[in-house]
Design an enzyme around this catalytic site. Structure first.
Site, PDB file in Angstrom:
ATOM      1  N   GLU A  74       0.835  -1.203   0.000  1.00  0.00           N
ATOM      2  CA  GLU A  74       0.000   0.000   0.000  1.00  0.00           C
ATOM      3  C   GLU A  74       0.873   1.258   0.000  1.00  0.00           C
ATOM      4  O   GLU A  74       0.563   2.241  -0.683  1.00  0.00           O
ATOM      5  CB  GLU A  74      -0.915   0.008   1.237  1.00  0.00           C
ATOM      6  CG  GLU A  74      -1.951  -1.099   1.259  1.00  0.00           C
ATOM      7  CD  GLU A  74      -1.455  -2.380   1.928  1.00  0.00           C
ATOM      8  OE1 GLU A  74      -0.229  -2.653   1.896  1.00  0.00           O
ATOM      9  OE2 GLU A  74      -2.293  -3.112   2.477  1.00  0.00           O
ATOM     10  N   CYS A  80      -2.373  -3.355   7.023  1.00  0.00           N
ATOM     11  CA  CYS A  80      -1.906  -3.304   8.416  1.00  0.00           C
ATOM     12  C   CYS A  80      -2.318  -1.954   9.034  1.00  0.00           C
ATOM     13  O   CYS A  80      -2.754  -1.034   8.326  1.00  0.00           O
ATOM     14  CB  CYS A  80      -0.391  -3.485   8.470  1.00  0.00           C
ATOM     15  SG  CYS A  80       0.544  -2.038   7.915  1.00  0.00           S
TER      16      CYS A  80
END
Ligand code: THU
Length: 136
Positions: free
Chosen positions: A58, A89
């Site tokens: 990401e 996360c």
């Protein structure tokens, strides 16, 4: 409609996941962002022998988006191995928050041997802190 671009986002995440550098975890992740300029930006995880220096997929995709001149995340699709959805996360939820067009943007998490999980940034990161708290 942004949903109509999910096949394209999935394909972009999978294409870059094949390039992941994850010799330690062997857990290859891809992420594809549909940005406010209508383009797709993607990234993969890049690990490091000094483990904390690794990058999540990401984060790589956000770096590509900013480098490409776009400003906001309209939708993000994450792919990884296994059956369970590969959800961002905690740190990446905050990274997505920084650049999300709204708190309601869709985040799709997909362990590619299972079904995709479609949720929102607000659901993944409730009561979040963001740029507007600092006047941005
Ligand atoms: N990872 C990502 O890149 N994104 C996620 O959403 C979950 C975890 C990476 C970090 C590390 O390289 C590997 O997956 C195992 O945690």
């Amino acid at each position: 409609m942004t949903e109509s671009r999910d096949a394209e986002l999935f394909a972009a995440a999978e294409a870059i996941r094949a390039k992941a550098y994850a010799p330690y975890s062997k857990f290859h992740v891809g992420a594809a962002i549909l940005a406010d300029d209508g383009k797709v930006y993607s990234g993969c995880n890049i690990e490091n022998a000094a483990y904390p220096q690794g990058n999540c997929a990401e984060a790589s995709a956000i770096a590509a988006m900013i480098a490409g001149g776009a400003k906001k995340i309209r939708r993000i699709y994450v792919t990884g191995p296994g059956v369970a959805p590969v959800t961002p996360c905690g740190g990446c939820r905050q990274r997505i928050r920084e650049f999300a067009e709204t708190l309601d943007i869709t985040v799709i998490s997909h362990g590619v041997d299972g079904a995709p999980l479609e949720t929102t940034l607000a659901a993944l990161l409730p009561h979040s802190f963001g740029p507007e708290y600092l006047g941005k």
